[in-house]
Design a protein around this motif. Structure first.
Motif, PDB file in Angstrom:
ATOM      1  N   VAL A  98      -6.339   5.429   7.443  1.00 27.69           N
ATOM      2  CA  VAL A  98      -5.917   4.652   6.277  1.00 27.69           C
ATOM      3  C   VAL A  98      -6.531   5.292   5.040  1.00 27.69           C
ATOM      4  O   VAL A  98      -7.740   5.509   4.977  1.00 27.69           O
ATOM      5  CB  VAL A  98      -6.374   3.181   6.392  1.00 27.69           C
ATOM      6  CG1 VAL A  98      -6.005   2.405   5.131  1.00 27.69           C
ATOM      7  CG2 VAL A  98      -5.763   2.528   7.625  1.00 27.69           C
ATOM      8  N   GLN A  99      -5.722   5.606   4.054  1.00 24.78           N
ATOM      9  CA  GLN A  99      -6.215   6.253   2.842  1.00 24.78           C
ATOM     10  C   GLN A  99      -6.698   5.259   1.791  1.00 24.78           C
ATOM     11  O   GLN A  99      -7.507   5.588   0.940  1.00 24.78           O
ATOM     12  CB  GLN A  99      -5.121   7.120   2.223  1.00 24.78           C
ATOM     13  CG  GLN A  99      -4.781   8.370   3.019  1.00 24.78           C
ATOM     14  CD  GLN A  99      -3.775   9.221   2.276  1.00 24.78           C
ATOM     15  OE1 GLN A  99      -2.642   8.810   2.042  1.00 24.78           O
ATOM     16  NE2 GLN A  99      -4.193  10.400   1.875  1.00 24.78           N
ATOM     17  N   GLY A 100      -6.151   4.049   1.823  1.00 27.39           N
ATOM     18  CA  GLY A 100      -6.431   3.120   0.737  1.00 27.39           C
ATOM     19  C   GLY A 100      -5.532   3.358  -0.460  1.00 27.39           C
ATOM     20  O   GLY A 100      -5.837   2.959  -1.581  1.00 27.39           O
ATOM     21  N   HIS A 136       6.105  -0.426  17.331  1.00 30.89           N
ATOM     22  CA  HIS A 136       4.828  -0.106  17.966  1.00 30.89           C
ATOM     23  C   HIS A 136       4.043   0.968  17.205  1.00 30.89           C
ATOM     24  O   HIS A 136       3.053   1.482  17.728  1.00 30.89           O
ATOM     25  CB  HIS A 136       5.014   0.323  19.423  1.00 30.89           C
ATOM     26  CG  HIS A 136       5.586  -0.766  20.275  1.00 30.89           C
ATOM     27  ND1 HIS A 136       6.128  -0.532  21.514  1.00 30.89           N
ATOM     28  CD2 HIS A 136       5.720  -2.102  20.059  1.00 30.89           C
ATOM     29  CE1 HIS A 136       6.574  -1.667  22.033  1.00 30.89           C
ATOM     30  NE2 HIS A 136       6.328  -2.642  21.157  1.00 30.89           N
ATOM     31  N   GLY A 137       4.480   1.291  15.984  1.00 34.74           N
ATOM     32  CA  GLY A 137       3.715   2.193  15.134  1.00 34.74           C
ATOM     33  C   GLY A 137       2.670   1.425  14.343  1.00 34.74           C
ATOM     34  O   GLY A 137       2.541   0.199  14.462  1.00 34.74           O
ATOM     35  N   SER A 138       1.902   2.138  13.535  1.00 36.75           N
ATOM     36  CA  SER A 138       0.826   1.523  12.762  1.00 36.75           C
ATOM     37  C   SER A 138       1.246   1.262  11.321  1.00 36.75           C
ATOM     38  O   SER A 138       2.041   2.013  10.744  1.00 36.75           O
ATOM     39  CB  SER A 138      -0.405   2.434  12.759  1.00 36.75           C
ATOM     40  OG  SER A 138      -0.932   2.584  14.050  1.00 36.75           O
ATOM     41  N   ILE A 139       0.681   0.215  10.749  1.00 40.49           N
ATOM     42  CA  ILE A 139       0.886  -0.101   9.340  1.00 40.49           C
ATOM     43  C   ILE A 139      -0.366  -0.819   8.846  1.00 40.49           C
ATOM     44  O   ILE A 139      -1.081  -1.450   9.634  1.00 40.49           O
ATOM     45  CB  ILE A 139       2.144  -0.964   9.116  1.00 40.49           C
ATOM     46  CG1 ILE A 139       2.493  -1.010   7.625  1.00 40.49           C
ATOM     47  CG2 ILE A 139       1.970  -2.374   9.682  1.00 40.49           C
ATOM     48  CD1 ILE A 139       3.919  -1.451   7.364  1.00 40.49           C
ATOM     49  N   PHE A 183       1.914   2.612   4.422  1.00 42.76           N
ATOM     50  CA  PHE A 183       2.626   3.063   5.609  1.00 42.76           C
ATOM     51  C   PHE A 183       1.889   4.239   6.255  1.00 42.76           C
ATOM     52  O   PHE A 183       1.063   4.900   5.624  1.00 42.76           O
ATOM     53  CB  PHE A 183       4.062   3.431   5.244  1.00 42.76           C
ATOM     54  CG  PHE A 183       4.834   2.262   4.698  1.00 42.76           C
ATOM     55  CD1 PHE A 183       5.510   1.408   5.544  1.00 42.76           C
ATOM     56  CD2 PHE A 183       4.836   1.985   3.340  1.00 42.76           C
ATOM     57  CE1 PHE A 183       6.197   0.311   5.059  1.00 42.76           C
ATOM     58  CE2 PHE A 183       5.518   0.890   2.836  1.00 42.76           C
ATOM     59  CZ  PHE A 183       6.199   0.043   3.697  1.00 42.76           C
ATOM     60  N   ASP A 184       2.183   4.478   7.513  1.00 38.44           N
ATOM     61  CA  ASP A 184       1.453   5.460   8.310  1.00 38.44           C
ATOM     62  C   ASP A 184       1.492   6.845   7.665  1.00 38.44           C
ATOM     63  O   ASP A 184       2.563   7.390   7.370  1.00 38.44           O
ATOM     64  CB  ASP A 184       2.050   5.517   9.714  1.00 38.44           C
ATOM     65  CG  ASP A 184       1.196   6.319  10.683  1.00 38.44           C
ATOM     66  OD1 ASP A 184       0.058   6.656  10.324  1.00 38.44           O
ATOM     67  OD2 ASP A 184       1.674   6.597  11.791  1.00 38.44           O
ATOM     68  N   LEU A 185       0.322   7.418   7.452  1.00 38.57           N
ATOM     69  CA  LEU A 185       0.191   8.721   6.795  1.00 38.57           C
ATOM     70  C   LEU A 185       0.923   9.815   7.555  1.00 38.57           C
ATOM     71  O   LEU A 185       1.546  10.697   6.958  1.00 38.57           O
ATOM     72  CB  LEU A 185      -1.292   9.073   6.653  1.00 38.57           C
ATOM     73  CG  LEU A 185      -1.637  10.418   6.015  1.00 38.57           C
ATOM     74  CD1 LEU A 185      -1.201  10.457   4.562  1.00 38.57           C
ATOM     75  CD2 LEU A 185      -3.139  10.672   6.124  1.00 38.57           C
ATOM     76  N   LEU A 186       0.844   9.793   8.876  1.00 36.51           N
ATOM     77  CA  LEU A 186       1.468  10.833   9.689  1.00 36.51           C
ATOM     78  C   LEU A 186       2.964  10.920   9.418  1.00 36.51           C
ATOM     79  O   LEU A 186       3.519  12.013   9.251  1.00 36.51           O
ATOM     80  CB  LEU A 186       1.207  10.567  11.176  1.00 36.51           C
ATOM     81  CG  LEU A 186       1.787  11.580  12.167  1.00 36.51           C
ATOM     82  CD1 LEU A 186       1.214  12.966  11.907  1.00 36.51           C
ATOM     83  CD2 LEU A 186       1.507  11.139  13.596  1.00 36.51           C
TER      84      LEU A 186
END
Length: 223
Positions: A98-100, A136-139, A183-186
């Motif tokens: 997480v970048q913030g 099922h991804g990250s947020i 949202f997910d950095l990747l």
């Protein structure tokens, strides 16, 4: 860099606004253990720099860009906020990277109980980053690392366990309330790389029909 594991809930002591600039003074406990001037602390998912502190609170500046692009502009004295210190190099990734850096605020459109969990449906104010949301991804929601349960065209759902609900400000959130979304950095990096042809460093961002194609891969020996 953060992991989206909230360390504590802080309380707004003072909010000072001057145009679209702000100074926030936040009462806290855990995040003050080893705080130093210049440290980064995530406040509701926004990476902010400590400019003052004492044994009971710390102060951060909020610049106009952050004022415009996040929900921090709506904070008032007494408001509760999620807090997390920047991750140490030897720390554990309990959540995800997480970048913030908030992409857009979002609005809670529904909240419902499901056995021991609470399911929130959220609609981003800016729908364009929905391409980064996968099942099922990250947020990150208000600085909390969460897993996406379901995705629709303009909204998505997350399911919150009792511990996360009790340890974060989501316990107080209701339909109509706003949250910060990262949202997910990747996914964002992959999207950018796929939109960059790489010939002489020429960017193809925003140009239809460009990017990585089967013809491009064949021409460059990948297939």
């Amino acid at each position: 860099m953060f992991t989206g594991i909230v360390e504590e809930i802080g309380r707004m002591r003072r909010v000072t606004k001057q145009g679209q600039a702000m100074m926030l003074t936040i009462e806290a406990d855990k995040v003050l253990d080893d705080v130093k001037l210049g440290d980064s602390i995530s406040v509701n998912g926004v990476c902010l720099t400590v400019v003052q502190f004492d044994d009971a609170a710390f102060t951060v500046d909020v610049m106009p860009e952050t004022f415009r692009k996040t929900t921090l502009s709506r904070l008032t004295p007494g408001a509760r906020v999620n807090l997390e210190r920047a991750m140490q190099a030897n720390g554990r990734f309990g959540g995800h990277i997480v970048q913030g850096h908030v992409d857009t605020p979002g609005t809670i459109v529904s909240r419902r109980a499901e056995d021991n969990a609470v399911v929130f449906r959220i609609e981003p104010d800016d729908p364009s980053p929905m391409k980064y949301v996968i099942r099922h991804g990250s947020i990150t929601i208000d600085g909390i690392s969460l897993t996406v349960v379901d995705v629709e065209e303009r909204s998505f759902t997350v399911s919150i366990i009792p511990h996360t609900l009790a340890q974060t400000i989501l316990q107080h959130k209701q339909p109509g309330d706003s949250v910060n979304l990262e949202f997910d950095l990747l996914g964002k990096y992959i999207d950018r790389l796929l939109d960059f042809r790489g010939r002489g460093g020429e960017s193809t961002a925003g140009r239809p029909g460009t990017g990585v194609t089967m013809e491009f891969l064949a021409e460059n020996g990948f297939v």
